[in-house]
Write an enzyme that holds these catalytic residues in place. Structure first.
Site, PDB file in Angstrom:
ATOM      1  N   HIS A   9       0.805  -1.229   0.000  1.00 15.68           N
ATOM      2  CA  HIS A   9       0.000   0.000   0.000  1.00 15.68           C
ATOM      3  C   HIS A   9       0.836   1.277   0.000  1.00 15.68           C
ATOM      4  O   HIS A   9       0.296   2.356  -0.188  1.00 15.68           O
ATOM      5  CB  HIS A   9      -1.058  -0.056   1.099  1.00 15.68           C
ATOM      6  N   HIS A  42       2.656  -8.209  -2.933  1.00 14.58           N
ATOM      7  CA  HIS A  42       1.691  -9.008  -3.684  1.00 14.58           C
ATOM      8  C   HIS A  42       1.662  -8.488  -5.114  1.00 14.58           C
ATOM      9  O   HIS A  42       1.238  -7.366  -5.356  1.00 14.58           O
ATOM     10  CB  HIS A  42       0.313  -8.853  -3.008  1.00 14.58           C
ATOM     11  N   ARG A  44      -0.203  -8.524  -8.102  1.00 18.44           N
ATOM     12  CA  ARG A  44      -1.542  -8.928  -8.544  1.00 18.44           C
ATOM     13  C   ARG A  44      -1.585  -9.057 -10.055  1.00 18.44           C
ATOM     14  O   ARG A  44      -0.807  -8.412 -10.755  1.00 18.44           O
ATOM     15  CB  ARG A  44      -2.572  -7.886  -8.100  1.00 18.44           C
ATOM     16  N   ARG A  48      -2.025  -3.652  -9.871  1.00 16.01           N
ATOM     17  CA  ARG A  48      -2.595  -2.361  -9.442  1.00 16.01           C
ATOM     18  C   ARG A  48      -1.710  -1.591  -8.464  1.00 16.01           C
ATOM     19  O   ARG A  48      -1.816  -0.391  -8.355  1.00 16.01           O
ATOM     20  CB  ARG A  48      -3.978  -2.571  -8.834  1.00 16.01           C
ATOM     21  N   GLU A  69       3.725 -12.630  -2.575  1.00 18.25           N
ATOM     22  CA  GLU A  69       2.351 -13.155  -2.533  1.00 18.25           C
ATOM     23  C   GLU A  69       1.843 -13.201  -3.951  1.00 18.25           C
ATOM     24  O   GLU A  69       1.984 -12.220  -4.700  1.00 18.25           O
ATOM     25  CB  GLU A  69       1.435 -12.199  -1.768  1.00 18.25           C
ATOM     26  N   THR A 100      -7.068  -9.215  -0.092  1.00 14.14           N
ATOM     27  CA  THR A 100      -7.308 -10.663  -0.038  1.00 14.14           C
ATOM     28  C   THR A 100      -8.455 -10.936   0.934  1.00 14.14           C
ATOM     29  O   THR A 100      -8.437 -10.461   2.065  1.00 14.14           O
ATOM     30  CB  THR A 100      -6.029 -11.390   0.426  1.00 14.14           C
ATOM     31  N   GLU A 150       0.439 -19.558   6.272  1.00 14.87           N
ATOM     32  CA  GLU A 150       0.120 -18.296   6.950  1.00 14.87           C
ATOM     33  C   GLU A 150      -1.361 -18.344   7.308  1.00 14.87           C
ATOM     34  O   GLU A 150      -2.214 -18.462   6.425  1.00 14.87           O
ATOM     35  CB  GLU A 150       0.413 -17.096   6.040  1.00 14.87           C
ATOM     36  N   HIS A 191      -3.011 -10.538   8.345  1.00 13.85           N
ATOM     37  CA  HIS A 191      -4.168  -9.882   7.735  1.00 13.85           C
ATOM     38  C   HIS A 191      -4.957  -9.129   8.799  1.00 13.85           C
ATOM     39  O   HIS A 191      -5.396  -9.708   9.782  1.00 13.85           O
ATOM     40  CB  HIS A 191      -5.104 -10.849   6.996  1.00 13.85           C
TER      41      HIS A 191
HETATM   42  N1  PXP Z   1      -1.137 -11.673   4.523  1.00 14.53           N
HETATM   43  C1  PXP Z   1      -1.719 -11.786   3.319  1.00 14.53           C
HETATM   44  C2  PXP Z   1      -1.779 -13.129   2.678  1.00 14.53           C
HETATM   45  C3  PXP Z   1      -2.260 -10.666   2.666  1.00 14.53           C
HETATM   46  O1  PXP Z   1      -2.837 -10.800   1.457  1.00 14.53           O
HETATM   47  C4  PXP Z   1      -2.158  -9.406   3.289  1.00 14.53           C
HETATM   48  C5  PXP Z   1      -2.693  -8.187   2.603  1.00 14.53           C
HETATM   49  O2  PXP Z   1      -1.981  -7.913   1.458  1.00 14.53           O
HETATM   50  C6  PXP Z   1      -1.513  -9.337   4.542  1.00 14.53           C
HETATM   51  C7  PXP Z   1      -1.036 -10.488   5.146  1.00 14.53           C
HETATM   52  C8  PXP Z   1      -1.335  -8.049   5.258  1.00 14.53           C
HETATM   53  O3  PXP Z   1      -2.601  -7.592   5.642  1.00 14.53           O
HETATM   54  P1  PXP Z   1      -2.749  -6.093   6.158  1.00 14.53           P
HETATM   55  O4  PXP Z   1      -2.411  -5.195   5.010  1.00 14.53           O
HETATM   56  O5  PXP Z   1      -4.191  -6.027   6.554  1.00 14.53           O
HETATM   57  O6  PXP Z   1      -1.805  -5.936   7.301  1.00 14.53           O
END
Ligand code: PXP
Length: 240
Positions: A9, A42, A44, A48, A69, A100, A150, A191
């Protein structure tokens, strides 16, 4: 407990202006200097936020572990085999999702994954699967021969403190314990974790690493605003 920082992000912020900053590679290096023991991104299918350029530069620059990821697709396999991240985390991907939305359904996708995963393992890439805290999913993952899973902490993180959240946390704990019992080398989790809800997760001894992204981006913007504005004010004053 190790922290792996997800830099997606920071790239989302860059893409909001299609600008050159913030630079996710620089963010990753700063995260390492601050104690992060892994960097996650990640890639994608719609690219994006993270681009292949970011992934390649991260591979060249970071000193800890690079965790990519990705969805289990032929296109992504090609990228992973070229870039060779330390870890590939397999996640489900729905084009319109904001993030996700849940763990990969390993039980339903067992046959495809059984053909996909060995290609990564053979290339020396450790494979992790992002899964919900569900015994049948963990069993299926361990049968696929992956060293890591995970556990999805999203359902826990969405709840307010109370009985329902305690139950969700207990499910994460049980899933992690079951994973180690089944012979997984390590169980990670992530997450939705933030500066408040992370504390109870730290009490789960079976989890060795947390993957955290969004709350760190939000906190960076929040605690950084005073310094950022002071620096700009100082520049403006110097001109008069
Ligand atoms: N683990 C996975 C598999 C994810 O897809 C994400 C989000 O990209 C995260 C962890 C991290 O989540 P958060 O951005 O909510 O901390």
């Amino acid at each position: 407990m190790r922290l792996a920082v997800n830099v997606d992000h920071f790239a989302t912020l860059r893409e909001a202006r299609r600008a050159g900053e913030p630079e996710p590679v620089l963010i990753a290096l700063l995260a390492e200097q601050a104690g992060a023991e892994g960097i996650v991104c990640h890639l994608r299918s719609d690219r994006r936020h993270i681009k292949e350029r970011d992934l390649r530069l991260l591979r060249q620059t970071i000193k800890t572990k690079l965790n990519l990821e990705m969805a289990a697709t032929a296109d992504m396999l090609k990228v992973a085999l070229e870039v060779k991240p330390d870890v590939v985390s397999l996640v489900p991907e729905r084009p319109a999702e904001l993030t996700t939305e849940g763990g990969l359904n390993v039980v339903a996708g067992r046959r495809g994954l059984a053909a996909f995963i060995p290609k990564l393992l053979k290339a020396g890439i450790r494979v992790s699967i992002f899964i919900d805290p569900d015994k049948s999913q963990i069993l299926a993952a361990s049968e696929l021969g992956v060293p890591l899973v995970e556990i999805n902490t999203g359902p826990y993180a969405e709840l307010k403190p109370g009985r329902r959240r305690d139950k969700a946390l207990e499910e994460v704990r049980r899933a992690a314990e079951f994973g180690l019992d089944r012979g997984l080398e390590e169980v990670h989790a992530g997450h939705g974790l933030d500066y408040v809800n992370v504390a109870p997760v730290l009490d789960i001894p079976h989890i060795s690493e947390l993957s955290i992204g969004f709350s760190i981006v939000a906190r960076s913007a929040t605690v950084g605003v005073g310094r950022a504005v002071r620096e700009m004010v100082r520049l403006l004053r110097r001109r008069r």
